[in-house]
Design a protein around this motif. Structure first.
Motif, short mmCIF file in Angstrom:
data_model
loop_
_atom_site.label_atom_id
_atom_site.label_comp_id
_atom_site.label_asym_id
_atom_site.label_seq_id
_atom_site.Cartn_x
_atom_site.Cartn_y
_atom_site.Cartn_z
N GLY A 110 0.80 -1.23 0.00
CA GLY A 110 0.00 0.00 0.00
C GLY A 110 0.83 1.27 0.00
N TRP A 111 1.87 1.30 0.82
CA TRP A 111 2.69 2.52 0.90
C TRP A 111 3.56 2.69 -0.34
CZ3 TRP A 111 1.78 6.42 3.95
CH2 TRP A 111 1.05 6.21 5.13
N GLU A 112 3.94 1.60 -0.96
CA GLU A 112 4.69 1.69 -2.21
C GLU A 112 3.80 2.29 -3.31
OE1 GLU A 112 6.06 -2.23 -3.00
OE2 GLU A 112 7.36 -2.31 -1.23
N VAL A 113 2.55 1.84 -3.36
CA VAL A 113 1.61 2.37 -4.34
C VAL A 113 1.35 3.85 -4.07
CG1 VAL A 113 -0.75 2.22 -5.23
CG2 VAL A 113 0.53 0.13 -4.71
N PHE A 114 1.24 4.21 -2.79
CA PHE A 114 1.04 5.62 -2.43
C PHE A 114 2.23 6.47 -2.88
CE2 PHE A 114 1.81 9.05 0.71
CZ PHE A 114 0.70 9.84 0.44
N GLY A 115 3.44 5.98 -2.62
CA GLY A 115 4.63 6.71 -3.05
C GLY A 115 4.68 6.88 -4.56
N ALA A 116 4.33 5.81 -5.28
CA ALA A 116 4.31 5.88 -6.75
C ALA A 116 3.26 6.87 -7.23
CB ALA A 116 4.05 4.50 -7.34
N ALA A 117 2.11 6.92 -6.55
CA ALA A 117 1.04 7.85 -6.93
C ALA A 117 1.49 9.30 -6.73
CB ALA A 117 -0.22 7.57 -6.11
N VAL A 118 2.23 9.56 -5.65
CA VAL A 118 2.73 10.92 -5.41
C VAL A 118 3.74 11.31 -6.49
CG1 VAL A 118 4.09 12.35 -3.84
CG2 VAL A 118 2.34 10.81 -2.92
N GLY A 119 4.69 10.41 -6.77
CA GLY A 119 5.70 10.71 -7.79
C GLY A 119 5.11 10.91 -9.16
N ALA A 120 4.16 10.03 -9.53
CA ALA A 120 3.51 10.16 -10.84
C ALA A 120 2.63 11.40 -10.88
CB ALA A 120 2.68 8.91 -11.13
N GLY A 121 1.98 11.72 -9.75
CA GLY A 121 1.14 12.91 -9.70
C GLY A 121 1.92 14.19 -9.94
N ILE A 122 3.18 14.19 -9.55
CA ILE A 122 4.05 15.34 -9.81
C ILE A 122 4.65 15.27 -11.21
CG2 ILE A 122 6.17 16.53 -9.08
CD1 ILE A 122 5.62 15.44 -6.24
N GLY A 123 5.09 14.08 -11.60
CA GLY A 123 5.81 13.93 -12.86
C GLY A 123 4.96 14.06 -14.11
N ALA B 246 9.26 3.75 5.29
CA ALA B 246 9.64 5.07 4.76
C ALA B 246 10.52 4.92 3.53
CB ALA B 246 10.36 5.88 5.84
N ARG B 247 11.43 3.95 3.56
CA ARG B 247 12.34 3.74 2.43
C ARG B 247 11.58 3.35 1.17
NH1 ARG B 247 15.44 -0.09 4.47
NH2 ARG B 247 14.36 -1.85 3.48
N ASN B 248 10.65 2.42 1.30
CA ASN B 248 9.88 1.98 0.13
C ASN B 248 9.00 3.09 -0.42
OD1 ASN B 248 11.00 -0.55 0.36
ND2 ASN B 248 9.25 -1.46 1.41
N THR B 249 8.39 3.87 0.47
CA THR B 249 7.53 4.96 0.02
C THR B 249 8.32 6.01 -0.76
OG1 THR B 249 6.12 4.65 1.97
CG2 THR B 249 5.87 6.72 0.76
N ILE B 250 9.45 6.42 -0.21
CA ILE B 250 10.28 7.45 -0.86
C ILE B 250 10.88 6.91 -2.15
CG2 ILE B 250 12.36 8.85 -0.62
CD1 ILE B 250 11.75 9.02 2.38
N THR B 251 11.35 5.67 -2.12
CA THR B 251 11.95 5.07 -3.31
C THR B 251 10.97 5.02 -4.47
OG1 THR B 251 13.46 3.71 -1.98
CG2 THR B 251 13.09 3.02 -4.25
N PHE B 252 9.73 4.56 -4.20
CA PHE B 252 8.73 4.45 -5.27
C PHE B 252 8.28 5.83 -5.73
CE2 PHE B 252 8.66 0.02 -4.40
CZ PHE B 252 8.07 -0.58 -5.50
N CYS B 253 8.28 6.80 -4.83
CA CYS B 253 7.93 8.17 -5.22
C CYS B 253 8.95 8.73 -6.21
CB CYS B 253 7.84 9.06 -3.98
SG CYS B 253 7.52 10.81 -4.35
#
Length: 288
Positions: A199-212, A259-266
């Motif tokens: 879940g947190w990996e998907v959240f991080g990816a959503a934040v990064g993609a939302g910006i990118g 925290a590492r997985n969230t930031i990494t996927f973001c």
């Protein structure tokens, strides 16, 4: 009798005894082909080589199976396998039914085959490998992985027919619609971060993609042409090389796994959707 066998420890014990403890790392790695990591890598390669349309087709497929899995897990709770003879290599509190890894692998790789991107035999081998790995790791019953396979196969057929409808509908939307969608995606994902292991990996990816995504539209407008094989290989080396560096560097910098997985996927999503396309365009790797 069949139901009892499908949700009995015997198939798990058989697989673990057949391969032995030395295969742990192999099956841990094989299991990743049905996770957010595999989705991220496949999305990146598809986006950089084929462009955004089919890349988002894959994301849509994975989101579909994820939502359905979360709904099933919320309604039906099946305990994880337990038996003194079973070696459990992963500790998971989520419902065992159906296997999310198997469903994701089936729909992700099955969609690639359904759209003639990879041979069906390759998909069959990957999905079978993921199914066996979930049994070997002691986290699913045979009935769980077969249910994940059945769900994935049904969704491959449904999604293949649904995709042209989605393309027509989204083609009529304005950029403002996609901007709002990309920026609101993290908000929509956040409440469900604890519902499934990634879940947190998907959240991080959503934040990064939302910006990118908006940045890529405003400043890049990446559109990969049919470039030479040398340029394609160079793109893959640079793109995947940076992704690997991100994973390895944060593994040493941040000790907290969540925290590492969230930031990494973001940062990975930001690199895939904006920074890498910008670099490829700057280097002339997106045109003939």
């Amino acid at each position: 009798m069949l139901i009892e066998f499908l949700w009995s420890p015997e198939p798990i014990i058989f697989v673990q005894q057949l391969f032995g403890e030395s295969w742990n790392l192999f099956f841990q790695t094989l299991s990743e082909l049905g996770t957010a990591t595999a989705v991220t890598v496949v999305f990146a390669l598809t986006f950089w080589i084929s462009g955004r349309r089919f890349a988002w087709c894959l994301v849509g497929a994975v989101l579909l199976v994820t939502v359905i899995n979360v709904l099933i897990w919320s309604i039906f709770y099946v305990p994880r396998p337990y038996d003194p003879q079973i070696i459990v290599h992963e500790k998971l509190a989520l419902s065992s039914f159906p296997s999310g890894h198997t469903g994701t692998a089936t729909l992700l790789w099955g969609t690639l085959s359904a759209f003639n991107r990879i041979p069906a035999a390759v998909t069959a081998c990957i999905v079978l490998g993921v199914m066996v790995s979930r049994l070997y790791l002691g986290v699913h019953y045979l009935g769980d992985v077969l249910s994940g396979l059945a769900l994935g196969l049904i969704l491959v057929v449904v999604y293949q027919r649904l995709w042209p409808v989605l393309v027509r509908w989204f083609s009529g939307r304005t950029f403002r619609f996609f901007l709002i969608l990309s920026l609101s995606a993290p908000i929509g994902v956040f409440p469900f971060t604890s519902f499934f292991p990634e879940g947190w990996e998907v959240f991080g990816a959503a934040v990064g993609a939302g910006i990118g995504i908006p940045l890529e539209y405003w400043y890049v407008r990446y559109s990969p042409a049919k470039v030479s094989k040398r340029k394609q290989v160079l793109k893959m080396i640079i793109g995947l090389g940076v992704l690997v560096m991100l994973v390895l560097s944060f593994r040493f910098i941040i000790s907290n796994e969540l925290a590492r997985n969230t930031i990494t996927f973001c940062l990975a999503a930001l690199w895939i959707t904006f920074l890498a396309p910008a670099l490829f365009t700057r280097m002339g790797l997106s045109n003939l």
